[in-house]
Design an enzyme around this catalytic site. Sequence first.
Site, PDB file in Angstrom:
ATOM      1  N   THR A 341       0.856  -1.180   0.000  1.00  0.00           N
ATOM      2  CA  THR A 341       0.000   0.000   0.000  1.00  0.00           C
ATOM      3  C   THR A 341       0.891   1.227   0.000  1.00  0.00           C
ATOM      4  O   THR A 341       2.055   1.129   0.330  1.00  0.00           O
ATOM      5  CB  THR A 341      -0.848  -0.008   1.302  1.00  0.00           C
ATOM      6  OG1 THR A 341      -1.570  -1.222   1.381  1.00  0.00           O
ATOM      7  CG2 THR A 341      -1.812   1.141   1.381  1.00  0.00           C
ATOM      8  N   GLY A 423       1.103  -1.613   4.847  1.00  0.00           N
ATOM      9  CA  GLY A 423       1.538  -2.834   5.495  1.00  0.00           C
ATOM     10  C   GLY A 423       0.499  -3.702   6.159  1.00  0.00           C
ATOM     11  O   GLY A 423       0.741  -4.168   7.265  1.00  0.00           O
ATOM     12  N   GLY A 424      -0.662  -3.936   5.552  1.00  0.00           N
ATOM     13  CA  GLY A 424      -1.599  -4.945   6.039  1.00  0.00           C
ATOM     14  C   GLY A 424      -1.849  -4.867   7.524  1.00  0.00           C
ATOM     15  O   GLY A 424      -2.235  -3.829   8.064  1.00  0.00           O
TER      16      GLY A 424
END
Length: 527
Positions: A341, A423-424
């Site tokens: 992202t 980063g999820g």
Amino acid sequence: MHSNVSVHGMAVAPHHLASQSALAVLREGGSAIEAMVAAAATIAVVYPHMNGLGGDGFWLIIPPDGEPVAIDASGAAGSLATLDAYRDHAHIPHRGPRAALTVAGTVSGWDEALKVSHEMCGKALPLSRLLSDAIGYARNGTPVTASQASATASKLAELKEVPGFAETWLVDGETPQVGSRFYQPALASTLTQLAEEGLDSFYRGPLAECLARGMEKYGLPITLADLNQHVARRTTPLRLQHQQGEVWNLAPPTQGLVSLAILGITDCLNMADADDATTLHRIVEATKLAFGLRDAHITDPRDLKTDIQGLLEPAKLQALAGRIDDNQAAPWGTGKGPGDTVWMGVMDSSGLAVSFIQSIYHEFGSGVVLPDTGIVWQNRGASFSLDPAHLLALAPGKQPFHTLNPAAARLHDGRVMVYGSMGGDGQPQTQAALFTRYVIQGVPLQESITRPRWLLGRTWGQTSDTLKLEGRFSSHTLDHLRALGHDVEVFPDFSEAMGHAGAIVRHPNGLFEGAFDPRSNGSAAGF
């Protein structure tokens, strides 16, 4: 390790060319929103493994006065993406045409944000101006970053046979070299077409028809009718009343709840005087509790069974904080996994502030590049379940769960802050680290981002749900965390796995302070 400070405005992005695109628009009198559209277009070209036009976006817009506006520019599952269509699969694939099952919403978000800008600011720069940098970089080439080169090399085995991948992302059949010049002529043509026909052409126009033909050719479960039906939605952000001020984040289908819940839970504890080990332990334990809320409740907004804002009531957060044991790590399940992202922030001289995220989920998304467009399509639909009884069960027209959540805060002392990270699973954890260090513990802004970070859960290419810490933490901190029962794994210093964070603060005297992540290719640019 000093932040950049400026007088008229500030932009922060994980690639310096995107920061510069935003800054150029600010210098021409454009609004923070217009500057962000320019940055979003540029970063789609120069950081193509992380985000793109084939992905989703989320906006959090903070006016100088009044209520914030959120935009959900995420797409729903295509009309052909039925459980029956995936009956031969144990789970939704992460790569290839069957992974590219949701409409890409990010361009609709640019369009809706520009409408908000016009409503708030009146005057407008032409769309062709906002996309001009991105068009130039796609046509004339951009330098390949180490991040792009390593993502291409590490994912090549699983992506090289995916339709459109090799001819778009390889050079003479090889991974592009760091520092070489990388051209994207098809994407330049697509961006030019958008500049001429308007952003809505992506969904209802000649470009949409071109996209739909490519989808049919490659067997994506998305149709022209699905593109036609898509619109970005203005939504009400979630809010947290914190001792330090008001903090906002995005409502479902995002995990904004997680980021606010971590801060709300730790707000019940004395974080101001906590050392590194105690700070980490408490935030990690709060993260486990917040992930529990997420996994129990968050899905497509139409399918919610719970008032999500109600989960942030003080009594509920206090009860969760009471479950944290300062002497023992709690067991936990598994995270949602990785996510590539970009987070970016912009503030302009009027005080208008934007916190923005744009993503294609995994590196290069599904890997599918639609013919003649240069657009790589996201694989966000991989977060659906093929279990019909599951909260996240796949259904045509349903929005998938999103890790994306841009943050903002108005502090009681008059400071306004936009911040976030890629980063999820790491996004809410990095937000908590940054907010706790800067706002509560008084660490300078740039140092708050540069200091070593941690990640509970899985990240790229890994299956372990350990507590991962950068090697720059002291041995005392590592030993203390292990003694508390954490399964500690040491990562390299300045590991990209810890995400690319950024922040901008507007101080009560009107000065802007920006900080970027040394783990990225970014910059904080002001004037």
